[in-house]
Scaffold this motif. Sequence first.
Motif, short mmCIF file in Angstrom:
data_model
loop_
_atom_site.label_atom_id
_atom_site.label_comp_id
_atom_site.label_asym_id
_atom_site.label_seq_id
_atom_site.Cartn_x
_atom_site.Cartn_y
_atom_site.Cartn_z
N THR A 41 32.84 47.28 50.74
CA THR A 41 33.36 45.91 50.65
C THR A 41 34.59 45.90 49.74
O THR A 41 34.88 46.88 49.05
N GLU A 42 35.27 44.78 49.75
CA GLU A 42 36.43 44.59 48.87
C GLU A 42 36.03 44.76 47.41
O GLU A 42 36.72 45.42 46.63
N ASP A 43 34.90 44.17 47.03
CA ASP A 43 34.42 44.29 45.65
C ASP A 43 34.11 45.73 45.29
O ASP A 43 34.40 46.17 44.17
N GLU A 44 33.52 46.47 46.22
CA GLU A 44 33.22 47.88 45.95
C GLU A 44 34.51 48.68 45.76
O GLU A 44 34.59 49.53 44.87
N LEU A 45 35.53 48.41 46.57
CA LEU A 45 36.81 49.11 46.41
C LEU A 45 37.40 48.83 45.03
O LEU A 45 37.86 49.76 44.35
N ILE A 46 37.35 47.59 44.61
CA ILE A 46 37.86 47.24 43.28
C ILE A 46 37.05 47.96 42.21
O ILE A 46 37.61 48.51 41.25
N ASP A 47 35.73 47.97 42.36
CA ASP A 47 34.88 48.69 41.40
C ASP A 47 35.19 50.17 41.37
O ASP A 47 35.29 50.78 40.30
N TYR A 48 35.37 50.78 42.54
CA TYR A 48 35.66 52.22 42.60
C TYR A 48 37.00 52.53 41.97
O TYR A 48 37.16 53.54 41.28
N TYR A 49 38.00 51.66 42.18
CA TYR A 49 39.29 51.85 41.53
C TYR A 49 39.16 51.71 40.02
O TYR A 49 39.75 52.47 39.26
N SER A 50 38.38 50.73 39.58
CA SER A 50 38.19 50.53 38.14
C SER A 50 37.51 51.73 37.51
O SER A 50 37.95 52.24 36.47
N ILE A 51 36.44 52.19 38.12
CA ILE A 51 35.72 53.35 37.59
C ILE A 51 36.61 54.59 37.70
O ILE A 51 36.66 55.41 36.78
N GLY A 52 37.31 54.73 38.83
CA GLY A 52 38.20 55.87 39.03
C GLY A 52 39.30 55.93 38.00
O GLY A 52 39.74 57.01 37.61
N GLN A 53 39.75 54.77 37.53
CA GLN A 53 40.78 54.72 36.49
C GLN A 53 40.23 55.20 35.15
O GLN A 53 40.95 55.76 34.34
N CYS A 54 38.95 54.99 34.92
CA CYS A 54 38.33 55.31 33.63
C CYS A 54 37.75 56.72 33.57
O CYS A 54 37.37 57.18 32.50
N THR A 55 37.64 57.38 34.71
CA THR A 55 37.05 58.71 34.73
C THR A 55 38.14 59.76 34.91
O THR A 55 39.21 59.47 35.43
N PRO A 56 37.86 60.98 34.48
CA PRO A 56 38.87 62.04 34.63
C PRO A 56 39.17 62.31 36.10
O PRO A 56 38.32 62.16 36.96
N GLY A 57 40.39 62.71 36.35
CA GLY A 57 40.77 63.08 37.70
C GLY A 57 41.67 62.07 38.37
O GLY A 57 42.04 61.05 37.79
N LYS A 132 44.18 38.52 42.55
CA LYS A 132 43.55 37.33 43.15
C LYS A 132 42.03 37.48 43.21
O LYS A 132 41.30 36.51 43.05
N LYS A 133 41.56 38.68 43.44
CA LYS A 133 40.13 38.93 43.59
C LYS A 133 39.44 39.06 42.23
O LYS A 133 38.34 38.56 42.04
N ALA A 134 40.10 39.73 41.28
CA ALA A 134 39.44 40.08 40.01
C ALA A 134 39.69 39.07 38.88
O ALA A 134 38.95 39.05 37.90
N VAL A 135 40.72 38.26 38.99
CA VAL A 135 41.05 37.31 37.93
C VAL A 135 40.93 35.91 38.52
O VAL A 135 41.91 35.28 38.88
N ALA A 136 39.68 35.44 38.60
CA ALA A 136 39.41 34.19 39.29
C ALA A 136 38.84 33.10 38.38
O ALA A 136 39.05 31.92 38.63
N THR A 137 38.12 33.48 37.34
CA THR A 137 37.49 32.49 36.46
C THR A 137 38.34 32.28 35.21
O THR A 137 39.23 33.08 34.92
N LYS A 138 38.03 31.25 34.46
CA LYS A 138 38.74 31.01 33.20
C LYS A 138 38.55 32.17 32.23
O LYS A 138 39.49 32.58 31.55
#
Length: 177
Positions: A41-57, A132-138
């Motif tokens: 899903t879109e949310d999973e892609l965002i999560d994978y990118y977020s985790i991928g940014q924080c992990t080596p490689g 748009k997807k990740a910054v939606a709430t106050k």
Amino acid sequence: MVELGKIFVSFFKIGLFTFGGGYAMMPLFRQELIEKRKYITEDELIDYYSIGQCTPGVIAVNVATFTGYKIQKVLGAIVATLAIVLPSLLIIMALAGILNTLSDNQIVAHAFAGIRVGVIALILKEVIVLFKKAVATKFQISLFFVVLFLLFCIHLSAITVVLLAACAGFIKRFGDK
């Protein structure tokens, strides 16, 4: 076995037709993995990118590994990872001998300059989609501006900022209960 073949083809295509690294791959990840194959899903892609940014490689390799694992566990992760890396490996080996010669060619230099601009446009488009997807709430909007301040004014490292943002999200989650 058929599913592993589909995973291989999907990630090989993404690796073959993307220039500019992990962020430039996002449109192809979205098109192939979310819209066409419906692997994630879109949310999973965002999560994978977020985790991928924080992990080596490499981010793209991490995203491929996470997605492959979700689809077919360890074997899927291995196939997706190999498939995303293989095109680059083959292209680099083919170009290694002639790259130094080509880098002095003005036509090639201008082509690479154009590719860089195109890649930046692809990345900017994906940043807008992610925003748009990740910054939606106050809370997320406030956290976004705090993170920008920490990065650009205080000059904290990306790792520190990501960890602080994760802590803020964690505290917010349990503070709401």
